[in-house]
Design an enzyme around this catalytic site. Structure first.
Site, PDB file in Angstrom:
ATOM      1  N   HIS A   1       0.813  -1.222   0.000  1.00  0.00           N
ATOM      2  CA  HIS A   1       0.000   0.000   0.000  1.00  0.00           C
ATOM      3  C   HIS A   1       0.845   1.270   0.000  1.00  0.00           C
ATOM      4  O   HIS A   1       0.330   2.363  -0.227  1.00  0.00           O
ATOM      5  CB  HIS A   1      -0.974   0.000   1.182  1.00  0.00           C
ATOM      6  CG  HIS A   1      -0.358   0.337   2.502  1.00  0.00           C
ATOM      7  ND1 HIS A   1      -0.027  -0.617   3.438  1.00  0.00           N
ATOM      8  CD2 HIS A   1      -0.021   1.527   3.058  1.00  0.00           C
ATOM      9  CE1 HIS A   1       0.485  -0.026   4.501  1.00  0.00           C
ATOM     10  NE2 HIS A   1       0.497   1.276   4.296  1.00  0.00           N
TER      11      HIS A   1
ATOM     12  N   ASP B   1      -0.475  -7.649   1.698  1.00  0.00           N
ATOM     13  CA  ASP B   1       0.091  -6.296   1.684  1.00  0.00           C
ATOM     14  C   ASP B   1       1.616  -6.364   1.790  1.00  0.00           C
ATOM     15  O   ASP B   1       2.207  -6.055   2.824  1.00  0.00           O
ATOM     16  CB  ASP B   1      -0.506  -5.496   2.840  1.00  0.00           C
ATOM     17  CG  ASP B   1      -0.159  -4.017   2.778  1.00  0.00           C
ATOM     18  OD1 ASP B   1       0.314  -3.564   1.711  1.00  0.00           O
ATOM     19  OD2 ASP B   1      -0.374  -3.323   3.792  1.00  0.00           O
TER      20      ASP B   1
ATOM     21  N   SER C   1       4.252   2.307   8.162  1.00  0.00           N
ATOM     22  CA  SER C   1       3.890   1.258   7.209  1.00  0.00           C
ATOM     23  C   SER C   1       5.125   0.719   6.507  1.00  0.00           C
ATOM     24  O   SER C   1       6.039   1.469   6.174  1.00  0.00           O
ATOM     25  CB  SER C   1       2.936   1.812   6.146  1.00  0.00           C
ATOM     26  OG  SER C   1       1.722   2.197   6.703  1.00  0.00           O
TER      27      SER C   1
END
Length: 254
Positions: free
Chosen positions: A68, A117, A212
């Site tokens: 992402h 992901d 992230s």
């Protein structure tokens, strides 16, 4: 309670108190050379580079991050390693442009829980691992004895809406079973935990914005890639990571 599940790189709607976001709250400063695989995924804006996500070196010329985090062309990114402090030059930093990257073919940013992901980044220049500041993590097919506490390393915010910390952060967290993790997220729309996830939790400690793609490790064994969590960074919900052992075979083909 209903909430919109979001993975965020920069901002969230101010009115959404229970949105989902990745990054580290409740951590402490890491020491020089303590996590030599930790990297910074950066994007160019004009003539400057800005940190947007973490990444983790697993060979001298390849790194992993969260899928992402990537939406632009490879040429718009660079990776930095050996960076203990974001706003200081320590003399240990190494940078490389990105030749190409591949998101997992089954990654779906619109699906509940953001399955698969994970992405592979290919560096233009191999990293020099002769010093203790930069080096790849060990990545095994299984998590070995990493069943209790793990270290999460972050370059993201230390509190939602606060500034990014100057020093690389670390936090010791407890691993949850996926069943326990799912129960703790019950009632939050879109917060789906599957077998490709691994969860950690410690009250008052959390991922936060900008984390992230960063690594979850047990010793020097890479176990997870930061994927999503609660946007308020309150530490009241588990942080959810991509379970890297589930993607071992795919990564080896990249």
């Amino acid at each position: 309670m209903n909430a919109l599940l979001n993975i965020l790189l920069c901002t969230l709607a101010a009115t959404a108190l229970a949105e989902i976001s990745p990054n580290i709250v409740g951590g402490s400063n890491a020491a020089a050379g303590e996590f030599p695989w930790q990297g910074s995924l950066q994007v160019r804006s004009g003539t400057s580079w800005f940190h947007i996500c973490g990444c983790v070196l697993y060979t001298t010329s390849k790194a992993l991050t969260a899928a992402h985090c990537l939406s632009n062309s490879a040429s718009s990114y660079r990776l930095g390693f050996g960076m203990l402090r974001m706003n200081n030059v320590d003399g240990t930093e190494q940078y490389s442009s990105v030749t190409s990257y591949t998101n997992h073919p089954n990654y779906n940013g619109n699906a509940a829980g953001y399955p698969n992901d994970i992405a592979v980044l290919r560096l233009t220049s191999s990293m020099d691992t002769s010093s203790s500041a930069v080096g790849p993590s060990v990545w095994l097919l299984v998590e070995r004895l990493c069943r209790t506490n793990m270290y999460d390393q972050r370059m993201g915010k230390t509190q939602w809406r606060w500034q990014h910390p100057n020093n690389l952060q670390k936090v010791d967290m407890t691993v949850l079973t996926n069943s326990d993790c799912s129960s703790r997220w019950s009632g939050i729309s879109g917060a789906t935990v599957n077998s490709g996830h691994i969860c950690i939790f410690e009250s008052g400690r959390s991922a936060c914005s900008g984390d992230s793609g960063g690594p979850l490790v047990c010793g020097n064994t890479l176990t997870g890639i930061t994927s999503w969590g609660i946007s308020s960074c309150s530490g009241s919900y588990p942080s959810v990571y991509t379970r890297v052992s589930s993607f071992y075979n795919w990564v080896q083909t990249q």
